[in-house]
Motif scaffolding. Structure first.
Motif, mmCIF file in Angstrom:
data_model
loop_
_atom_site.group_PDB
_atom_site.id
_atom_site.type_symbol
_atom_site.label_atom_id
_atom_site.label_comp_id
_atom_site.label_asym_id
_atom_site.label_seq_id
_atom_site.Cartn_x
_atom_site.Cartn_y
_atom_site.Cartn_z
ATOM 1 N N ILE A 140 0.868 -1.178 0.000
ATOM 2 C CA ILE A 140 0.000 0.000 0.000
ATOM 3 C C ILE A 140 0.902 1.223 0.000
ATOM 4 C CG2 ILE A 140 -1.866 1.191 1.207
ATOM 5 C CD1 ILE A 140 -2.337 -1.554 2.670
ATOM 6 N N LEU A 141 0.841 2.036 -1.050
ATOM 7 C CA LEU A 141 1.788 3.132 -1.182
ATOM 8 C C LEU A 141 1.147 4.312 -1.894
ATOM 9 C CD1 LEU A 141 4.297 2.262 -4.054
ATOM 10 C CD2 LEU A 141 2.133 1.102 -3.730
ATOM 11 N N ASP A 142 1.830 5.461 -1.827
ATOM 12 C CA ASP A 142 1.345 6.649 -2.520
ATOM 13 C C ASP A 142 1.296 6.395 -4.018
ATOM 14 O OD1 ASP A 142 1.232 7.894 -0.089
ATOM 15 O OD2 ASP A 142 3.053 9.089 -0.366
ATOM 16 N N GLN A 143 0.387 7.077 -4.687
ATOM 17 C CA GLN A 143 0.258 6.891 -6.127
ATOM 18 C C GLN A 143 1.512 7.362 -6.857
ATOM 19 O OE1 GLN A 143 -3.303 8.743 -7.615
ATOM 20 N NE2 GLN A 143 -4.596 7.030 -6.986
ATOM 21 N N SER A 147 5.401 1.354 -10.637
ATOM 22 C CA SER A 147 6.425 0.786 -11.517
ATOM 23 C C SER A 147 7.685 0.428 -10.738
ATOM 24 C CB SER A 147 6.769 1.769 -12.643
ATOM 25 O OG SER A 147 7.238 3.007 -12.113
ATOM 26 N N ARG A 148 8.002 1.215 -9.721
ATOM 27 C CA ARG A 148 9.171 0.907 -8.888
ATOM 28 C C ARG A 148 8.960 -0.426 -8.162
ATOM 29 N NH1 ARG A 148 11.159 5.190 -4.439
ATOM 30 N NH2 ARG A 148 11.370 6.398 -6.368
ATOM 31 N N ILE A 149 7.756 -0.619 -7.620
ATOM 32 C CA ILE A 149 7.436 -1.868 -6.935
ATOM 33 C C ILE A 149 7.568 -3.049 -7.894
ATOM 34 C CG2 ILE A 149 5.583 -3.199 -5.850
ATOM 35 C CD1 ILE A 149 6.746 -1.087 -4.047
ATOM 36 N N MET A 150 6.975 -2.918 -9.061
ATOM 37 C CA MET A 150 6.961 -4.027 -10.005
ATOM 38 C C MET A 150 8.361 -4.343 -10.524
ATOM 39 S SD MET A 150 4.004 -5.070 -9.775
ATOM 40 C CE MET A 150 4.470 -6.435 -10.832
ATOM 41 N N ASP A 151 9.196 -3.337 -10.727
ATOM 42 C CA ASP A 151 10.574 -3.584 -11.158
ATOM 43 C C ASP A 151 11.318 -4.425 -10.122
ATOM 44 O OD1 ASP A 151 10.166 -2.175 -13.466
ATOM 45 O OD2 ASP A 151 11.131 -0.334 -12.755
ATOM 46 N N VAL A 152 11.162 -4.049 -8.849
ATOM 47 C CA VAL A 152 11.824 -4.791 -7.773
ATOM 48 C C VAL A 152 11.256 -6.192 -7.669
ATOM 49 C CG1 VAL A 152 12.172 -4.911 -5.274
ATOM 50 C CG2 VAL A 152 12.411 -2.717 -6.468
ATOM 51 N N ALA A 153 9.931 -6.310 -7.700
ATOM 52 C CA ALA A 153 9.284 -7.613 -7.531
ATOM 53 C C ALA A 153 9.663 -8.578 -8.641
ATOM 54 C CB ALA A 153 7.766 -7.434 -7.471
ATOM 55 N N ARG A 154 9.676 -8.095 -9.877
ATOM 56 C CA ARG A 154 10.050 -8.971 -10.996
ATOM 57 C C ARG A 154 11.510 -9.382 -10.901
ATOM 58 N NH1 ARG A 154 6.814 -5.169 -14.110
ATOM 59 N NH2 ARG A 154 4.835 -6.137 -14.701
ATOM 60 N N ARG A 159 6.027 -12.589 -10.803
ATOM 61 C CA ARG A 159 5.697 -12.568 -12.224
ATOM 62 C C ARG A 159 4.842 -11.383 -12.628
ATOM 63 N NH1 ARG A 159 4.309 -18.942 -13.275
ATOM 64 N NH2 ARG A 159 6.318 -19.778 -12.604
ATOM 65 N N GLY A 160 4.034 -10.891 -11.741
ATOM 66 C CA GLY A 160 3.152 -9.782 -12.077
ATOM 67 C C GLY A 160 2.310 -9.412 -10.885
ATOM 68 N N GLY A 161 1.525 -8.360 -11.035
ATOM 69 C CA GLY A 161 0.724 -7.901 -9.910
ATOM 70 C C GLY A 161 -0.576 -7.290 -10.372
ATOM 71 N N THR A 162 -1.459 -7.084 -9.417
ATOM 72 C CA THR A 162 -2.738 -6.417 -9.649
ATOM 73 C C THR A 162 -2.765 -5.138 -8.830
ATOM 74 O OG1 THR A 162 -3.861 -8.525 -10.015
ATOM 75 C CG2 THR A 162 -5.240 -6.635 -9.481
ATOM 76 N N VAL A 163 -3.207 -4.035 -9.447
ATOM 77 C CA VAL A 163 -3.183 -2.732 -8.795
ATOM 78 C C VAL A 163 -4.599 -2.171 -8.696
ATOM 79 C CG1 VAL A 163 -2.238 -0.394 -8.843
ATOM 80 C CG2 VAL A 163 -0.900 -2.299 -9.781
ATOM 81 N N ILE A 164 -4.978 -1.708 -7.505
ATOM 82 C CA ILE A 164 -6.233 -0.984 -7.347
ATOM 83 C C ILE A 164 -5.924 0.353 -6.681
ATOM 84 C CG2 ILE A 164 -7.619 -3.079 -7.166
ATOM 85 C CD1 ILE A 164 -7.793 -2.641 -4.179
ATOM 86 N N MET A 206 10.499 -3.260 0.679
ATOM 87 C CA MET A 206 10.560 -2.307 1.788
ATOM 88 C C MET A 206 11.771 -1.396 1.657
ATOM 89 S SD MET A 206 9.209 -4.459 5.108
ATOM 90 C CE MET A 206 9.232 -3.026 6.181
ATOM 91 N N LYS A 207 12.874 -1.923 1.154
ATOM 92 C CA LYS A 207 14.052 -1.075 0.931
ATOM 93 C C LYS A 207 13.763 -0.006 -0.119
ATOM 94 C CE LYS A 207 17.587 -4.583 1.949
ATOM 95 N NZ LYS A 207 18.660 -5.408 1.338
ATOM 96 N N ALA A 208 13.045 -0.418 -1.184
ATOM 97 C CA ALA A 208 12.824 0.493 -2.304
ATOM 98 C C ALA A 208 11.646 1.436 -2.084
ATOM 99 C CB ALA A 208 12.598 -0.316 -3.592
ATOM 100 N N ALA A 209 10.631 0.987 -1.319
ATOM 101 C CA ALA A 209 9.406 1.790 -1.232
ATOM 102 C C ALA A 209 8.721 1.652 0.115
ATOM 103 C CB ALA A 209 8.450 1.385 -2.351
ATOM 104 N N GLY A 210 9.472 1.463 1.184
ATOM 105 C CA GLY A 210 8.888 1.327 2.512
ATOM 106 C C GLY A 210 8.505 2.658 3.123
ATOM 107 N N LEU A 211 8.155 2.627 4.395
ATOM 108 C CA LEU A 211 7.724 3.841 5.088
ATOM 109 C C LEU A 211 8.807 4.907 5.128
ATOM 110 C CD1 LEU A 211 5.702 2.324 8.064
ATOM 111 C CD2 LEU A 211 4.808 3.892 6.342
ATOM 112 N N ASN A 212 10.066 4.503 5.067
ATOM 113 C CA ASN A 212 11.166 5.464 5.132
ATOM 114 C C ASN A 212 11.472 6.111 3.788
ATOM 115 O OD1 ASN A 212 11.564 5.000 7.876
ATOM 116 N ND2 ASN A 212 13.014 3.341 7.514
ATOM 117 N N THR A 213 10.721 5.772 2.744
ATOM 118 C CA THR A 213 10.938 6.349 1.424
ATOM 119 C C THR A 213 9.835 7.345 1.094
ATOM 120 O OG1 THR A 213 9.648 4.706 0.191
ATOM 121 C CG2 THR A 213 11.937 4.128 0.747
#
Length: 232
Positions: A140-143, A147-154, A159-164, A206-213
């Motif tokens: 759950i992150l700011d809009q 893309s940053r999340i998906m780059d790290v996850a892949r 393999r992929g994700g769903t975004v709402i 969490m390193k790329a997009a956690g609460l501290n980012t």
């Protein structure tokens, strides 16, 4: 300089309470949440896709829906579910549905805030589980940072994700605790990952997009009891 290593509760006492109600009824759910001292909620719009007979069986109808997701402790989650059932008459058809989901893993700081207690077990998010099942990793992150999340996850094997899209709502205690504004437009990314890869993926997210980012992301996992369509 030491590399930032997020800490998490491996055995979380946090539950997600999910309420699905007709559009316009979300404010009532949030009011009940406030009365039960729930600190963190997320609201998004939805529309049912089930067949008509299933919608009739659940008493949901075909109108647009609001989905309210609350994070709170296990005891508070049970109490909140009871209040939703009694106050919003969810025991009767057509009044919406509500259910709870245990959170498998969560950051230690957020766990402590939501439950007001230390986690049963806390360690760096660098362990590798042996479970060959699946978990859902929710971010759950700011809009604007999906893309940053998906780059790290892949990169880590997802393999992929769903975004709402959603709107974050938090009590002053949350803002004071983390020093950030939660009441903003949010995106929620859902990733289905192998349980053995979950810790590594959550660590890197969490390193790329956690609460501290600047994206102020919250990362948690939810257990999957069964799944289809995920074969190699």
């Amino acid at each position: 300089m030491h590399e930032y290593q997020p800490q998490m509760a491996l055995h979380s006492a946090v539950h997600a309470v999910v309420a699905i109600v007709d559009s316009g009824q979300g404010a009532r759910v949030l009011h009940i949440c406030r009365e039960n001292h729930v600190l963190l909620d997320f609201v998004c719009m939805a529309h049912g896709t089930a067949r008509t007979e299933m919608l009739d069986l659940l008493g949901l109808g075909e109108t647009p829906k609001e989905v309210v997701i609350c994070l709170t402790g296990e005891t508070a989650a049970r109490r909140l579910l009871g209040r939703l059932g009694s106050d919003m008459k969810m025991r009767y058809p057509g009044r919406g549905i509500a259910f709870t989901i245990p959170v498998g893993s969560l950051g230690v700081r957020l766990h402590k805030l939501l439950t007001q207690e230390e986690p049963k077990e806390g360690q760096e998010m660098n362990s590798t589980g042996k479970n060959e099942g699946y978990d859902v990793v929710a971010v759950i992150l700011d809009q604007g940072y999906t893309s940053r999340i998906m780059d790290v996850a892949r990169r880590e094997g997802a393999r992929g994700g769903t975004v709402i899209t959603a709107r974050g709502i938090a009590e002053d205690e949350v803002r004071q605790f983390f020093g950030i504004e939660i009441q903003a437009e949010k995106e929620i990314v859902f990733l289905v990952v192998r349980s053995g890869e979950k810790q590594r993926i959550m660590t890197e997210i969490m390193k790329a997009a956690g609460l501290n980012t600047e994206s102020h992301g919250i990362v948690l996992s939810l257990p999957v009891s069964s799944a289809i369509g995920l074969a190699d």
